[in-house]
Write a protein that holds these residues in place. Sequence first.
Motif, PDB file in Angstrom:
ATOM      1  N   HIS A 113       0.836  -1.201   0.000  1.00  0.00           N
ATOM      2  CA  HIS A 113       0.000   0.000   0.000  1.00  0.00           C
ATOM      3  C   HIS A 113       0.876   1.258   0.000  1.00  0.00           C
ATOM      4  CE1 HIS A 113      -4.204   1.536   1.337  1.00  0.00           C
ATOM      5  NE2 HIS A 113      -3.614   2.401   0.543  1.00  0.00           N
ATOM      6  N   PHE A 114       1.954   1.211   0.764  1.00  0.00           N
ATOM      7  CA  PHE A 114       2.871   2.355   0.808  1.00  0.00           C
ATOM      8  C   PHE A 114       3.523   2.573  -0.552  1.00  0.00           C
ATOM      9  CE2 PHE A 114       7.147   4.076   1.338  1.00  0.00           C
ATOM     10  CZ  PHE A 114       6.883   5.245   2.035  1.00  0.00           C
ATOM     11  N   VAL A 115       3.985   1.487  -1.185  1.00  0.00           N
ATOM     12  CA  VAL A 115       4.626   1.590  -2.500  1.00  0.00           C
ATOM     13  C   VAL A 115       3.645   2.139  -3.533  1.00  0.00           C
ATOM     14  CG1 VAL A 115       5.604   0.265  -4.411  1.00  0.00           C
ATOM     15  CG2 VAL A 115       6.326  -0.211  -2.063  1.00  0.00           C
ATOM     16  N   ALA A 116       2.410   1.611  -3.518  1.00  0.00           N
ATOM     17  CA  ALA A 116       1.405   2.064  -4.484  1.00  0.00           C
ATOM     18  C   ALA A 116       1.051   3.531  -4.258  1.00  0.00           C
ATOM     19  CB  ALA A 116       0.162   1.198  -4.392  1.00  0.00           C
ATOM     20  N   ALA A 117       0.913   3.924  -2.986  1.00  0.00           N
ATOM     21  CA  ALA A 117       0.563   5.312  -2.666  1.00  0.00           C
ATOM     22  C   ALA A 117       1.669   6.282  -3.075  1.00  0.00           C
ATOM     23  CB  ALA A 117       0.270   5.453  -1.179  1.00  0.00           C
ATOM     24  N   SER A 118       2.908   5.856  -2.990  1.00  0.00           N
ATOM     25  CA  SER A 118       4.031   6.731  -3.314  1.00  0.00           C
ATOM     26  C   SER A 118       4.064   7.111  -4.792  1.00  0.00           C
ATOM     27  CB  SER A 118       5.356   6.064  -2.930  1.00  0.00           C
ATOM     28  OG  SER A 118       5.607   4.934  -3.745  1.00  0.00           O
ATOM     29  N   ASN A 119       3.351   6.361  -5.626  1.00  0.00           N
ATOM     30  CA  ASN A 119       3.318   6.658  -7.060  1.00  0.00           C
ATOM     31  C   ASN A 119       2.195   7.613  -7.452  1.00  0.00           C
ATOM     32  OD1 ASN A 119       5.518   4.956  -7.712  1.00  0.00           O
ATOM     33  ND2 ASN A 119       4.183   3.156  -7.661  1.00  0.00           N
ATOM     34  N   LEU A 120       1.390   8.025  -6.474  1.00  0.00           N
ATOM     35  CA  LEU A 120       0.325   8.996  -6.727  1.00  0.00           C
ATOM     36  C   LEU A 120       0.849  10.420  -6.557  1.00  0.00           C
ATOM     37  CD1 LEU A 120      -2.562   7.305  -4.696  1.00  0.00           C
ATOM     38  CD2 LEU A 120      -2.370   7.401  -7.191  1.00  0.00           C
ATOM     39  N   PRO A 121       0.130  11.417  -7.062  1.00  0.00           N
ATOM     40  CA  PRO A 121       0.488  12.804  -6.766  1.00  0.00           C
ATOM     41  C   PRO A 121       0.524  13.028  -5.252  1.00  0.00           C
ATOM     42  CG  PRO A 121      -1.126  12.718  -8.527  1.00  0.00           C
ATOM     43  CD  PRO A 121      -0.992  11.313  -8.002  1.00  0.00           C
ATOM     44  N   GLU A 122       1.299  14.002  -4.813  1.00  0.00           N
ATOM     45  CA  GLU A 122       1.579  14.173  -3.382  1.00  0.00           C
ATOM     46  C   GLU A 122       0.319  14.262  -2.529  1.00  0.00           C
ATOM     47  OE1 GLU A 122       4.088  17.106  -0.352  1.00  0.00           O
ATOM     48  OE2 GLU A 122       4.062  17.491  -2.519  1.00  0.00           O
ATOM     49  N   ALA A 123      -0.646  15.057  -2.948  1.00  0.00           N
ATOM     50  CA  ALA A 123      -1.864  15.224  -2.139  1.00  0.00           C
ATOM     51  C   ALA A 123      -2.630  13.910  -2.017  1.00  0.00           C
ATOM     52  CB  ALA A 123      -2.755  16.299  -2.748  1.00  0.00           C
ATOM     53  N   GLU A 124      -2.774  13.199  -3.141  1.00  0.00           N
ATOM     54  CA  GLU A 124      -3.483  11.919  -3.117  1.00  0.00           C
ATOM     55  C   GLU A 124      -2.701  10.871  -2.331  1.00  0.00           C
ATOM     56  OE1 GLU A 124      -4.772  10.605  -6.982  1.00  0.00           O
ATOM     57  OE2 GLU A 124      -4.926  12.673  -7.688  1.00  0.00           O
ATOM     58  N   SER A 125      -1.378  10.960  -2.412  1.00  0.00           N
ATOM     59  CA  SER A 125      -0.543  10.014  -1.686  1.00  0.00           C
ATOM     60  C   SER A 125      -0.743  10.154  -0.178  1.00  0.00           C
ATOM     61  CB  SER A 125       0.933  10.240  -2.034  1.00  0.00           C
ATOM     62  OG  SER A 125       1.763   9.373  -1.298  1.00  0.00           O
ATOM     63  N   LYS A 126      -0.836  11.385   0.304  1.00  0.00           N
ATOM     64  CA  LYS A 126      -1.056  11.612   1.731  1.00  0.00           C
ATOM     65  C   LYS A 126      -2.412  11.084   2.174  1.00  0.00           C
ATOM     66  CE  LYS A 126       1.942  15.666   2.245  1.00  0.00           C
ATOM     67  NZ  LYS A 126       2.006  17.116   2.555  1.00  0.00           N
ATOM     68  N   VAL A 127      -3.421  11.252   1.320  1.00  0.00           N
ATOM     69  CA  VAL A 127      -4.752  10.729   1.650  1.00  0.00           C
ATOM     70  C   VAL A 127      -4.710   9.211   1.769  1.00  0.00           C
ATOM     71  CG1 VAL A 127      -7.104  10.428   0.793  1.00  0.00           C
ATOM     72  CG2 VAL A 127      -5.997  12.667   0.627  1.00  0.00           C
ATOM     73  N   GLU A 128      -4.053   8.567   0.808  1.00  0.00           N
ATOM     74  CA  GLU A 128      -3.971   7.109   0.827  1.00  0.00           C
ATOM     75  C   GLU A 128      -3.197   6.612   2.040  1.00  0.00           C
ATOM     76  OE1 GLU A 128      -5.279   4.602  -0.677  1.00  0.00           O
ATOM     77  OE2 GLU A 128      -6.509   5.879  -1.943  1.00  0.00           O
ATOM     78  N   GLN A 129      -2.145   7.307   2.416  1.00  0.00           N
ATOM     79  CA  GLN A 129      -1.382   6.899   3.587  1.00  0.00           C
ATOM     80  C   GLN A 129      -2.214   7.046   4.858  1.00  0.00           C
ATOM     81  OE1 GLN A 129       2.493   8.802   3.720  1.00  0.00           O
ATOM     82  NE2 GLN A 129       2.883   8.318   1.570  1.00  0.00           N
ATOM     83  N   ARG A 130      -3.039   8.087   4.908  1.00  0.00           N
ATOM     84  CA  ARG A 130      -3.920   8.254   6.069  1.00  0.00           C
ATOM     85  C   ARG A 130      -4.960   7.143   6.111  1.00  0.00           C
ATOM     86  NH1 ARG A 130      -8.756  10.323   6.295  1.00  0.00           N
ATOM     87  NH2 ARG A 130      -8.563  11.367   4.283  1.00  0.00           N
ATOM     88  N   ILE A 131      -5.510   6.800   4.949  1.00  0.00           N
ATOM     89  CA  ILE A 131      -6.489   5.710   4.880  1.00  0.00           C
ATOM     90  C   ILE A 131      -5.857   4.397   5.336  1.00  0.00           C
ATOM     91  CG2 ILE A 131      -7.837   4.272   3.295  1.00  0.00           C
ATOM     92  CD1 ILE A 131      -8.341   6.811   1.642  1.00  0.00           C
ATOM     93  N   ALA A 132      -4.640   4.150   4.873  1.00  0.00           N
ATOM     94  CA  ALA A 132      -3.945   2.922   5.262  1.00  0.00           C
ATOM     95  C   ALA A 132      -3.694   2.889   6.763  1.00  0.00           C
ATOM     96  CB  ALA A 132      -2.626   2.806   4.503  1.00  0.00           C
ATOM     97  N   SER A 133      -3.330   4.035   7.334  1.00  0.00           N
ATOM     98  CA  SER A 133      -3.078   4.104   8.779  1.00  0.00           C
ATOM     99  C   SER A 133      -4.349   3.846   9.580  1.00  0.00           C
ATOM    100  CB  SER A 133      -2.504   5.479   9.136  1.00  0.00           C
ATOM    101  OG  SER A 133      -2.300   5.587  10.530  1.00  0.00           O
ATOM    102  N   GLU A 134      -5.461   4.437   9.146  1.00  0.00           N
ATOM    103  CA  GLU A 134      -6.729   4.226   9.845  1.00  0.00           C
ATOM    104  C   GLU A 134      -7.184   2.770   9.738  1.00  0.00           C
ATOM    105  OE1 GLU A 134      -9.271   7.038   7.977  1.00  0.00           O
ATOM    106  OE2 GLU A 134      -8.503   8.774   9.110  1.00  0.00           O
ATOM    107  N   LYS A 135      -6.985   2.191   8.571  1.00  0.00           N
ATOM    108  CA  LYS A 135      -7.361   0.791   8.364  1.00  0.00           C
ATOM    109  C   LYS A 135      -6.516  -0.116   9.247  1.00  0.00           C
ATOM    110  CE  LYS A 135      -7.730  -2.692   4.678  1.00  0.00           C
ATOM    111  NZ  LYS A 135      -7.514  -2.946   3.228  1.00  0.00           N
TER     112      LYS A 135
END
Length: 429
Positions: free
Chosen positions: A194-216
């Motif tokens: 999930h971290f690797v996949a999120a790192s390939n998104l634009p910065e703003a979207e990447s931060k959202v995905e990392q927050r989602i992963a953390s909450e999950k």
Amino acid sequence: MQNHNAGRELAVGSRWRIFPATTTLGFYDSFAQYIELSAVSSVELREAIDGDALAAIKCLPLLAHELQHWADHLSTLWGRQRLIRSLEAMDSRRSNDPEVFWKITDYLRLLESDYFSTYYQTIGKSTPQIGPSRPWAWQLTAGMRFDVDGRLAANRPIFFTQFAWPDGSHACRVPFSVSALLEARAMAAELSAHFVAASNLPEAESKVEQRIASEKLISRLYNPELAVYSVGAHLVGNLVGLKDAMQAFQLASQIAHVSLDLPKSLFSYLKIPNDFEPWKTRVPGAIESMDRGFVFLLLLFHAKQIGDLEVDEWLSEVLLQSGLPTIAEIREASDSECVELRATARVEHFAKRLDFLWDLGEELRKTHSYLDEFGGLGAPLPPVYCNDLEWVLPSQYLKFTTADELEEWWETCNKMAMQFEEFRDACGI
């Protein structure tokens, strides 16, 4: 194409779950050696593999989780033992010779020793009665399992972690089974993917995905029904003193890898920490039965004495404190035992299948160390069955089989599973 969820799952149920599946998003079928992704289409998966960032966010974490199960089954010493025993059991049933049907019950008992019956697991309240929902309080306990005659067996110990909510109410009790070790590995792979996949998104979207992963991740950590997925990371956090959940899963994964690959020749080397004095009568049975969940416990109780080190140094020190040799020496001994295991395998009807899977396992052993983390998709990969009833077949399988032949293999496994269940019933177990 058939809907496998409507077939094999109904046929064999949860008693075949070395790799537990408490959700319907996907699972690894260790009997037929394929991955099913119930929440992903073949189009989405191919897009993710081809580098589409949005498809990768949806597909890769789930795929990585199940892919880790597949890799551990084919490449660790524990998994290769189970692979051979399953094919030997299938061979015995295909031979239709009652004199060798004992291999079926032998294999089924091995499975039970890996995941333990749900009888030994308890789930209390899903949330605390009052106050905060975390952290959990924990306590290590031990007992005995029952034998086939329904009597407590001193040579069949079982170790648990009991968790309680902050208000003192019972959350759950989870055995340290092989399944718990496998899920520590799979969760680490999923989070890393999930971290690797999120790192390939634009910065703003990447931060959202990392927050989602953390909450999950936090929701999984404190869900009693999913405790088998997190018990290993909880123990790392509690004993080693980590507050970073991702790091806890990574360290748990590495210790679990060593535990799954530890050869029988090294079990006698294990030093027993003083912490296990209350359960000293249980320890000999755990060592004699080569209980890999118990090995995981021992290594982590030794790890609590170790300070802040780099990951490779930390793992080496854990092994030293535990009485084990170096990582390289463990792998060398494990390689030797794999050679012996393969030489003594007695598989005739499914010999080509074993040869193919064994070679894939050899490739995995060469490319995956005890310190590996998920770093993307590379060969080899297993066949993946998607929710649009289509297979996604990696190149090495296209050389070996077609989708139709894979369906035929699945049907063979499904029929065998039914026959195994019938024989179990005939034996009165």
